[in-house]
Design a protein around this motif. Sequence first.
Motif, PDB file in Angstrom:
ATOM      1  N   LYS A 131       0.909  -1.316  -0.228  1.00 38.86           N
ATOM      2  CA  LYS A 131      -0.048  -0.129   0.128  1.00 38.86           C
ATOM      3  C   LYS A 131       0.883   1.353   0.061  1.00 38.86           C
ATOM      4  CE  LYS A 131      -0.637  -0.556   4.970  1.00 38.86           C
ATOM      5  NZ  LYS A 131      -1.710  -0.716   6.055  1.00 38.86           N
ATOM      6  N   ILE A 132       0.216   2.378  -0.298  1.00 39.92           N
ATOM      7  CA  ILE A 132       0.862   3.650  -0.603  1.00 39.92           C
ATOM      8  C   ILE A 132       0.117   4.426   0.384  1.00 39.92           C
ATOM      9  CG2 ILE A 132       2.391   3.106  -2.763  1.00 39.92           C
ATOM     10  CD1 ILE A 132       0.319   4.942  -4.135  1.00 39.92           C
ATOM     11  N   GLY A 133       0.857   5.450   0.762  1.00 43.99           N
ATOM     12  CA  GLY A 133       0.057   6.657   1.617  1.00 43.99           C
ATOM     13  C   GLY A 133      -0.607   7.635   0.695  1.00 43.99           C
ATOM     14  N   VAL A 134      -1.637   7.895   1.282  1.00 45.51           N
ATOM     15  CA  VAL A 134      -2.359   9.008   0.337  1.00 45.51           C
ATOM     16  C   VAL A 134      -3.019  10.068   1.384  1.00 45.51           C
ATOM     17  CG1 VAL A 134      -2.598   7.549  -1.638  1.00 45.51           C
ATOM     18  CG2 VAL A 134      -4.653   7.571   0.422  1.00 45.51           C
ATOM     19  N   ASP A 135      -3.532  11.371   0.813  1.00 41.12           N
ATOM     20  CA  ASP A 135      -4.055  12.036   1.661  1.00 41.12           C
ATOM     21  C   ASP A 135      -5.640  11.714   1.925  1.00 41.12           C
ATOM     22  OD1 ASP A 135      -5.429  13.202  -0.507  1.00 41.12           O
ATOM     23  OD2 ASP A 135      -4.334  14.817  -0.767  1.00 41.12           O
ATOM     24  N   ARG A 136      -6.542  12.360   2.774  1.00 42.92           N
ATOM     25  CA  ARG A 136      -7.609  11.958   3.093  1.00 42.92           C
ATOM     26  C   ARG A 136      -8.725  12.063   2.052  1.00 42.92           C
ATOM     27  NH1 ARG A 136     -12.524  13.860   5.519  1.00 42.92           N
ATOM     28  NH2 ARG A 136     -13.319  12.242   7.026  1.00 42.92           N
ATOM     29  N   ILE A 137      -8.405  13.228   0.955  1.00 42.26           N
ATOM     30  CA  ILE A 137      -9.336  13.338  -0.179  1.00 42.26           C
ATOM     31  C   ILE A 137      -9.220  12.041  -1.073  1.00 42.26           C
ATOM     32  CG2 ILE A 137      -9.769  14.997  -2.147  1.00 42.26           C
ATOM     33  CD1 ILE A 137      -8.930  17.404  -0.188  1.00 42.26           C
ATOM     34  N   MET A 138      -8.042  11.699  -1.389  1.00 47.60           N
ATOM     35  CA  MET A 138      -7.618  10.560  -2.262  1.00 47.60           C
ATOM     36  C   MET A 138      -8.376   9.370  -1.488  1.00 47.60           C
ATOM     37  SD  MET A 138      -6.745   9.244  -5.004  1.00 47.60           S
ATOM     38  CE  MET A 138      -5.504  10.060  -5.778  1.00 47.60           C
ATOM     39  N   TYR A 139      -8.225   9.347  -0.341  1.00 43.15           N
ATOM     40  CA  TYR A 139      -8.354   7.983   0.367  1.00 43.15           C
ATOM     41  C   TYR A 139     -10.122   7.845   0.084  1.00 43.15           C
ATOM     42  CZ  TYR A 139     -10.217   5.322   4.424  1.00 43.15           C
ATOM     43  OH  TYR A 139     -11.030   4.353   5.066  1.00 43.15           O
ATOM     44  N   LEU A 140     -10.889   9.215   0.294  1.00 36.95           N
ATOM     45  CA  LEU A 140     -12.340   8.882   0.403  1.00 36.95           C
ATOM     46  C   LEU A 140     -12.670   8.927  -1.223  1.00 36.95           C
ATOM     47  CD1 LEU A 140     -13.109  12.039   2.627  1.00 36.95           C
ATOM     48  CD2 LEU A 140     -13.591   9.624   3.165  1.00 36.95           C
ATOM     49  N   SER A 141     -11.853   8.941  -2.086  1.00 36.87           N
ATOM     50  CA  SER A 141     -12.286   8.898  -3.672  1.00 36.87           C
ATOM     51  C   SER A 141     -12.170   7.341  -4.165  1.00 36.87           C
ATOM     52  CB  SER A 141     -11.566   9.728  -4.515  1.00 36.87           C
ATOM     53  OG  SER A 141      -9.999   9.352  -4.598  1.00 36.87           O
ATOM     54  N   LEU A 142     -11.462   6.606  -3.286  1.00 34.33           N
ATOM     55  CA  LEU A 142     -11.007   5.173  -3.630  1.00 34.33           C
ATOM     56  C   LEU A 142     -12.362   4.213  -3.014  1.00 34.33           C
ATOM     57  CD1 LEU A 142      -7.441   5.024  -2.173  1.00 34.33           C
ATOM     58  CD2 LEU A 142      -8.413   4.958  -4.723  1.00 34.33           C
ATOM     59  N   SER A 143     -12.264   3.369  -3.647  1.00 32.22           N
ATOM     60  CA  SER A 143     -13.472   2.114  -3.316  1.00 32.22           C
ATOM     61  C   SER A 143     -12.930   1.646  -1.771  1.00 32.22           C
ATOM     62  CB  SER A 143     -13.420   0.998  -4.322  1.00 32.22           C
ATOM     63  OG  SER A 143     -12.547   0.291  -4.480  1.00 32.22           O
ATOM     64  N   GLU A 144     -14.078   0.955  -1.346  1.00 28.75           N
ATOM     65  CA  GLU A 144     -13.805   0.163   0.203  1.00 28.75           C
ATOM     66  C   GLU A 144     -12.771  -0.780  -0.030  1.00 28.75           C
ATOM     67  OE1 GLU A 144     -14.921   0.623   3.359  1.00 28.75           O
ATOM     68  OE2 GLU A 144     -16.114   2.413   2.657  1.00 28.75           O
ATOM     69  N   GLU A 145     -12.674  -1.451  -1.003  1.00 23.88           N
ATOM     70  CA  GLU A 145     -11.774  -2.609  -0.924  1.00 23.88           C
ATOM     71  C   GLU A 145     -10.347  -2.222  -1.482  1.00 23.88           C
ATOM     72  OE1 GLU A 145     -14.022  -2.280  -4.752  1.00 23.88           O
ATOM     73  OE2 GLU A 145     -14.722  -2.688  -2.741  1.00 23.88           O
ATOM     74  N   SER A 146     -10.111  -0.954  -1.932  1.00 25.66           N
ATOM     75  CA  SER A 146      -8.818  -0.476  -2.305  1.00 25.66           C
ATOM     76  C   SER A 146      -8.162   0.587  -1.528  1.00 25.66           C
ATOM     77  CB  SER A 146      -8.755  -0.060  -3.797  1.00 25.66           C
ATOM     78  OG  SER A 146      -9.615   0.994  -3.713  1.00 25.66           O
ATOM     79  N   ARG A 147      -8.810   0.699  -0.184  1.00 25.38           N
ATOM     80  CA  ARG A 147      -8.306   1.749   0.780  1.00 25.38           C
ATOM     81  C   ARG A 147      -7.910   0.861   2.025  1.00 25.38           C
ATOM     82  NH1 ARG A 147     -13.485   5.782   1.288  1.00 25.38           N
ATOM     83  NH2 ARG A 147     -14.624   4.341   2.609  1.00 25.38           N
ATOM     84  N   SER A 148      -7.216   1.668   2.847  1.00 21.22           N
ATOM     85  CA  SER A 148      -7.270   1.321   4.258  1.00 21.22           C
ATOM     86  C   SER A 148      -6.671   2.445   5.077  1.00 21.22           C
ATOM     87  CB  SER A 148      -6.430   0.111   4.497  1.00 21.22           C
ATOM     88  OG  SER A 148      -4.940   0.359   4.536  1.00 21.22           O
ATOM     89  N   LYS A 149      -6.934   2.673   6.450  1.00 20.01           N
ATOM     90  CA  LYS A 149      -6.424   3.745   7.231  1.00 20.01           C
ATOM     91  C   LYS A 149      -5.949   3.329   8.415  1.00 20.01           C
ATOM     92  CE  LYS A 149     -11.159   4.612   9.006  1.00 20.01           C
ATOM     93  NZ  LYS A 149     -12.110   5.473   9.092  1.00 20.01           N
ATOM     94  N   GLU A 150      -5.049   3.995   9.151  1.00 20.70           N
ATOM     95  CA  GLU A 150      -4.777   3.549  10.385  1.00 20.70           C
ATOM     96  C   GLU A 150      -5.012   4.708  11.420  1.00 20.70           C
ATOM     97  OE1 GLU A 150      -0.178   1.627  10.951  1.00 20.70           O
ATOM     98  OE2 GLU A 150      -0.052   3.773  10.456  1.00 20.70           O
ATOM     99  N   THR A 151      -5.390   4.440  12.420  1.00 25.19           N
ATOM    100  CA  THR A 151      -5.685   5.237  13.697  1.00 25.19           C
ATOM    101  C   THR A 151      -4.330   5.604  14.195  1.00 25.19           C
ATOM    102  OG1 THR A 151      -5.975   3.670  15.235  1.00 25.19           O
ATOM    103  CG2 THR A 151      -7.811   4.212  14.344  1.00 25.19           C
ATOM    104  N   ASN A 152      -4.290   6.592  15.163  1.00 27.56           N
ATOM    105  CA  ASN A 152      -3.323   7.046  15.925  1.00 27.56           C
ATOM    106  C   ASN A 152      -2.807   6.139  16.793  1.00 27.56           C
ATOM    107  OD1 ASN A 152      -2.827   9.763  15.142  1.00 27.56           O
ATOM    108  ND2 ASN A 152      -4.659  10.395  16.449  1.00 27.56           N
ATOM    109  N   TYR A 153      -3.606   5.291  17.427  1.00 24.14           N
ATOM    110  CA  TYR A 153      -3.106   4.243  18.163  1.00 24.14           C
ATOM    111  C   TYR A 153      -2.629   3.014  17.485  1.00 24.14           C
ATOM    112  CZ  TYR A 153      -3.376   0.539  21.878  1.00 24.14           C
ATOM    113  OH  TYR A 153      -2.924  -0.337  22.846  1.00 24.14           O
TER     114      TYR A 153
END
Length: 187
Positions: A131-153
Amino acid sequence: MSYFTNFPEIDYKTLNGNQIRVVDITRRFKFIESILERSYIFYNYFVTEGDRPDVVAEKFYDDPDIDWIILLTNRIIDPHFEWHLTYQEFNAFIKKKYGSIESAKTTDCKYFRIIQKFKKNNDGSIEPELKIGVDRIMYLSLSEESRSKETNYEYEFRLNEERRNIKIIDENFIPQIRKEVKEIYAR
C-alpha cells in the motif's frame, strides 16, 4: 565501563561564579556507517517485554554497563522514546500524547491506497499487502476494497512493535570498541 567513564572533564563556571569540573558531554562516540552495514558482525534480537538496554547488555555481554553499545548499534539517542515501551509505558505515552486511549483509537492518522492485497499462494508462500500513503481526499475517492486507514493508536503501536527488532554486535568486537572509545576520548 559506563559510557561517560572515558569522557574528558572540563572546567565549568556556574551561574554564581564558582568553577567546577564536569564531564564534557558534548563529545560523542559514533560507529562508522560502514561498520553498521557489515551484517556479519551482528545478530538480530527481538526485545521481549521488560527488556531494557542494560538487561540486553547483561544477556549478551555479561556487563550491563555497556548498554550504550546496544544503543549506539541501533542508532538510539533517546532510550526513553526510541526503545520499545512496555505495555504500561505505552499506554501512559498514548494517554499523555492523545488525551486517552479511546481518543487515539478513534482518530485517523494515516490513509492508504492498497496496491496488492495480502495473499497466500498455493505453495504456502505469502505475499504481503502493498500500500502507499495518500491524503484524506484521495482516500475518500477510493473504493472500500482498495483503501485502508490507520488510527493514531495503530500507528504508535506499529512503531513501538518495530522497535522490538534490534541488532546485537558480536561479542568478539566488544574489546575493540572499548579500546577505540578510550583512544578517542584520550585525545
